[in-house]
Structure formats: C-alpha cells, structure tokens
Scaffold this active site. Structure first.
Site, PDB file in Angstrom:
ATOM      1  N   LYS A  10       0.832  -1.200   0.000  1.00 30.14           N
ATOM      2  CA  LYS A  10       0.000   0.000   0.000  1.00 30.14           C
ATOM      3  C   LYS A  10       0.880   1.269   0.000  1.00 30.14           C
ATOM      4  O   LYS A  10       2.103   1.181   0.225  1.00 30.14           O
ATOM      5  CB  LYS A  10      -0.919  -0.035   1.224  1.00 30.14           C
ATOM      6  N   TYR A  50     -12.186  -3.085  -3.460  1.00 28.44           N
ATOM      7  CA  TYR A  50     -12.777  -3.215  -2.124  1.00 28.44           C
ATOM      8  C   TYR A  50     -14.308  -3.298  -2.204  1.00 28.44           C
ATOM      9  O   TYR A  50     -14.992  -2.792  -1.312  1.00 28.44           O
ATOM     10  CB  TYR A  50     -12.342  -2.039  -1.247  1.00 28.44           C
ATOM     11  N   ARG A  86      -1.227 -14.829   4.094  1.00 27.51           N
ATOM     12  CA  ARG A  86      -1.918 -14.137   5.197  1.00 27.51           C
ATOM     13  C   ARG A  86      -1.177 -14.351   6.512  1.00 27.51           C
ATOM     14  O   ARG A  86      -1.097 -13.462   7.350  1.00 27.51           O
ATOM     15  CB  ARG A  86      -3.363 -14.639   5.327  1.00 27.51           C
ATOM     16  N   THR A  92      -5.151  -7.773  10.484  1.00 29.19           N
ATOM     17  CA  THR A  92      -5.383  -6.422   9.958  1.00 29.19           C
ATOM     18  C   THR A  92      -4.791  -5.301  10.830  1.00 29.19           C
ATOM     19  O   THR A  92      -4.221  -4.347  10.315  1.00 29.19           O
ATOM     20  CB  THR A  92      -6.913  -6.195   9.816  1.00 29.19           C
ATOM     21  N   ARG A 103       2.998  -6.953   9.292  1.00 24.79           N
ATOM     22  CA  ARG A 103       2.282  -5.851   9.956  1.00 24.79           C
ATOM     23  C   ARG A 103       2.778  -5.648  11.392  1.00 24.79           C
ATOM     24  O   ARG A 103       2.805  -4.528  11.886  1.00 24.79           O
ATOM     25  CB  ARG A 103       0.778  -6.126   9.910  1.00 24.79           C
ATOM     26  N   ASN A 123      -1.648  -0.240   7.421  1.00 24.92           N
ATOM     27  CA  ASN A 123      -1.101  -1.569   7.728  1.00 24.92           C
ATOM     28  C   ASN A 123      -0.263  -2.140   6.582  1.00 24.92           C
ATOM     29  O   ASN A 123      -0.095  -3.351   6.473  1.00 24.92           O
ATOM     30  CB  ASN A 123      -2.215  -2.524   8.147  1.00 24.92           C
ATOM     31  N   HIS A 126      -1.826  -5.413   1.517  1.00 24.30           N
ATOM     32  CA  HIS A 126      -3.075  -6.152   1.293  1.00 24.30           C
ATOM     33  C   HIS A 126      -2.708  -7.544   0.810  1.00 24.30           C
ATOM     34  O   HIS A 126      -1.785  -7.701   0.014  1.00 24.30           O
ATOM     35  CB  HIS A 126      -3.912  -5.463   0.205  1.00 24.30           C
ATOM     36  N   GLU A 137      -9.409 -11.250  -7.289  1.00 30.50           N
ATOM     37  CA  GLU A 137      -8.465 -10.134  -7.235  1.00 30.50           C
ATOM     38  C   GLU A 137      -7.338 -10.280  -8.263  1.00 30.50           C
ATOM     39  O   GLU A 137      -6.932  -9.299  -8.873  1.00 30.50           O
ATOM     40  CB  GLU A 137      -7.887 -10.006  -5.822  1.00 30.50           C
TER      41      GLU A 137
HETATM   42  O1  CDP Z   1      -6.645  -6.070   4.730  1.00 35.92           O
HETATM   43  P1  CDP Z   1      -7.411  -7.102   5.533  1.00 35.92           P
HETATM   44  O2  CDP Z   1      -7.970  -8.210   4.686  1.00 35.92           O
HETATM   45  O3  CDP Z   1      -6.591  -7.614   6.684  1.00 35.92           O
HETATM   46  O4  CDP Z   1      -8.638  -6.322   6.220  1.00 35.92           O
HETATM   47  P2  CDP Z   1     -10.106  -6.003   5.661  1.00 35.92           P
HETATM   48  O5  CDP Z   1     -11.073  -6.273   6.779  1.00 35.92           O
HETATM   49  O6  CDP Z   1     -10.345  -6.678   4.362  1.00 35.92           O
HETATM   50  O7  CDP Z   1     -10.076  -4.421   5.457  1.00 35.92           O
HETATM   51  C1  CDP Z   1      -9.415  -3.841   4.346  1.00 35.92           C
HETATM   52  C2  CDP Z   1      -8.578  -2.676   4.836  1.00 35.92           C
HETATM   53  O8  CDP Z   1      -9.437  -1.655   5.352  1.00 35.92           O
HETATM   54  C3  CDP Z   1      -7.629  -2.992   6.008  1.00 35.92           C
HETATM   55  O9  CDP Z   1      -6.418  -3.591   5.597  1.00 35.92           O
HETATM   56  C4  CDP Z   1      -7.424  -1.613   6.608  1.00 35.92           C
HETATM   57  O10 CDP Z   1      -6.456  -0.858   5.874  1.00 35.92           O
HETATM   58  C5  CDP Z   1      -8.803  -0.962   6.406  1.00 35.92           C
HETATM   59  N1  CDP Z   1      -9.669  -1.031   7.617  1.00 35.92           N
HETATM   60  C6  CDP Z   1      -9.743   0.060   8.452  1.00 35.92           C
HETATM   61  O11 CDP Z   1      -9.073   1.066   8.207  1.00 35.92           O
HETATM   62  N2  CDP Z   1     -10.553   0.035   9.568  1.00 35.92           N
HETATM   63  C7  CDP Z   1     -11.276  -1.057   9.863  1.00 35.92           C
HETATM   64  N3  CDP Z   1     -12.049  -1.063  10.938  1.00 35.92           N
HETATM   65  C8  CDP Z   1     -11.201  -2.186   9.022  1.00 35.92           C
HETATM   66  C9  CDP Z   1     -10.392  -2.143   7.899  1.00 35.92           C
HETATM   67 MG    MG Z   2      -9.500  -8.226   3.278  1.00 33.20          MG
END
Ligand code: CDP
Ligand code: MG
Length: 159
Positions: A10, A50, A86, A92, A103, A123, A126, A137
């Site tokens: 990112k 997204y 992952r 996350t 992370r 973070n 992705h 994706e």
């Molecule tokens: O990236 P990951 O799959 O771990 O998390 P996600 O639930 O798919 O969310 C996508 C991205 O949204 C995260 O990597 C964060 O950058 C952001 N996010 C956030 O800023 N605040 C949250 N409560 C959840 C997600």
């Molecule tokens: Mg995700």
C-alpha cells in the site's frame, strides 16, 4: 493445491521504502512472483478492489488511503499460498499483529487511534483473504499476459 494470491504494498509501504524488505520475506518462504507492477489506483478502481467493503463505515478513509500514492501489486504462487501469505502478513490491526509478521514488525497503528482520527488503518499491505477472493483479485489486477510461468529452485525441492 498450488494457488495464486494477490498482494499489494500500500502507499505507506512504498513511501516508507519498505518494498524490498517486504518482498524479501515472501521470496524467503519460497513463494514465486509471477507478475508485478506499480499502479496508482483511482477511486473507481478502489471501489472494484474493495467491493465487499464499499458500504462499510471505514470505506471512505480506506479509499482516501489507497488512492493517496502508488502501490506495488504482485501475484504470488505457491503451495496453499493464500493462507500462507496471510500468515506472513499478520492480522489487519498492526497493534495486534505478532512480531515476525509484516504488519507486526513494520507498523503499530491501532483501530482505536485510526477511528479517533477518522483515517484508515495504515497496515502496509493487502493480501487476498480467501481462495475465492484471490481468484477474483488476481483477475481484476492482472491480465494473463502480465503473469509468467517459470520454474524456481524451490519447486525443484518440493517435487
Ligand atoms: O486487509 P485485511 O484483509 O486484513 O482487512 P479487511 O477487513 O479486508 O479491510 C481492508 C482494509 O481496510 C484494512 O487492511 C485496513 O487498511 C482498512 N480497515 C480500516 O481502516 N478500519 C477497519 N475497521 C477495518 C479495515
Ligand atoms: Mg480483506
């Protein structure tokens, strides 16, 4: 069992010049880069990537974050690669991510802090969450011409 998965470094990872150190971790594990490029995504593309999050409260800050600079996008291939990647990436929230994960080692942002500021969790990375998500994706980000087939030494040792 050989899977492809999408990884994005990112804008925070690119701006912090962590590209090499992060990619090294996947190469160390024996994962194969089969396609890679730098892309500065726009809001329309963010909504495609997204799509599952567009209606969520954190989507607007997330969109602002992901379009704020270029990302490095790549496809990794390997044995059960989706779950493995992952694991290497970590959960996350950097604050909760264990040391040894990307992370956890390179960031420390928390949900509480991000929410209090109305910003996205920074973070760094992705990675596709499920095999189904990975298929969608990889298709969204890469054409078949942008992905390459070759043999790595790791494959020789896992035959
Ligand atoms: O990236 P990951 O799959 O771990 O998390 P996600 O639930 O798919 O969310 C996508 C991205 O949204 C995260 O990597 C964060 O950058 C952001 N996010 C956030 O800023 N605040 C949250 N409560 C959840 C997600
Ligand atoms: Mg995700």
């Amino acid at each position: 069992m050989i899977q492809k998965t999408l990884v994005l470094l990112k804008p925070d990872a690119v701006e912090r010049a962590l590209v090499g150190r992060i990619i090294e971790r996947f190469e160390n594990a024996g994962l194969k880069i089969i396609g890679i490029k730098m892309v500065w995504v726009d809001k329309e593309f963010s909504k495609k990537h997204y799509a599952a999050h567009v209606s969520k409260a954190f989507y607007n800050p997330l969109e602002t974050f992901i379009v704020s600079g270029p990302v490095i996008a790549f496809v990794l291939e390997g044995i059960e690669a989706v779950e493995l990647v992952r694991k290497i990436v970590g959960p996350t929230e950097p604050k909760s991510a264990a040391p040894g994960t990307i992370r956890g080692d390179f960031a420390h942002h928390s949900y509480k802090y991000a929410d209090s500021k109305g910003i996205a969790i920074k973070n760094l990375i992705h990675a596709s969450g499920t095999v189904e998500e990975a298929e969608q994706e990889v298709r969204l980000w890469f054409t078949s011409e942008e992905m390459h087939s070759y043999e790595t030494v790791h494959e020789k040792h896992t035959k």
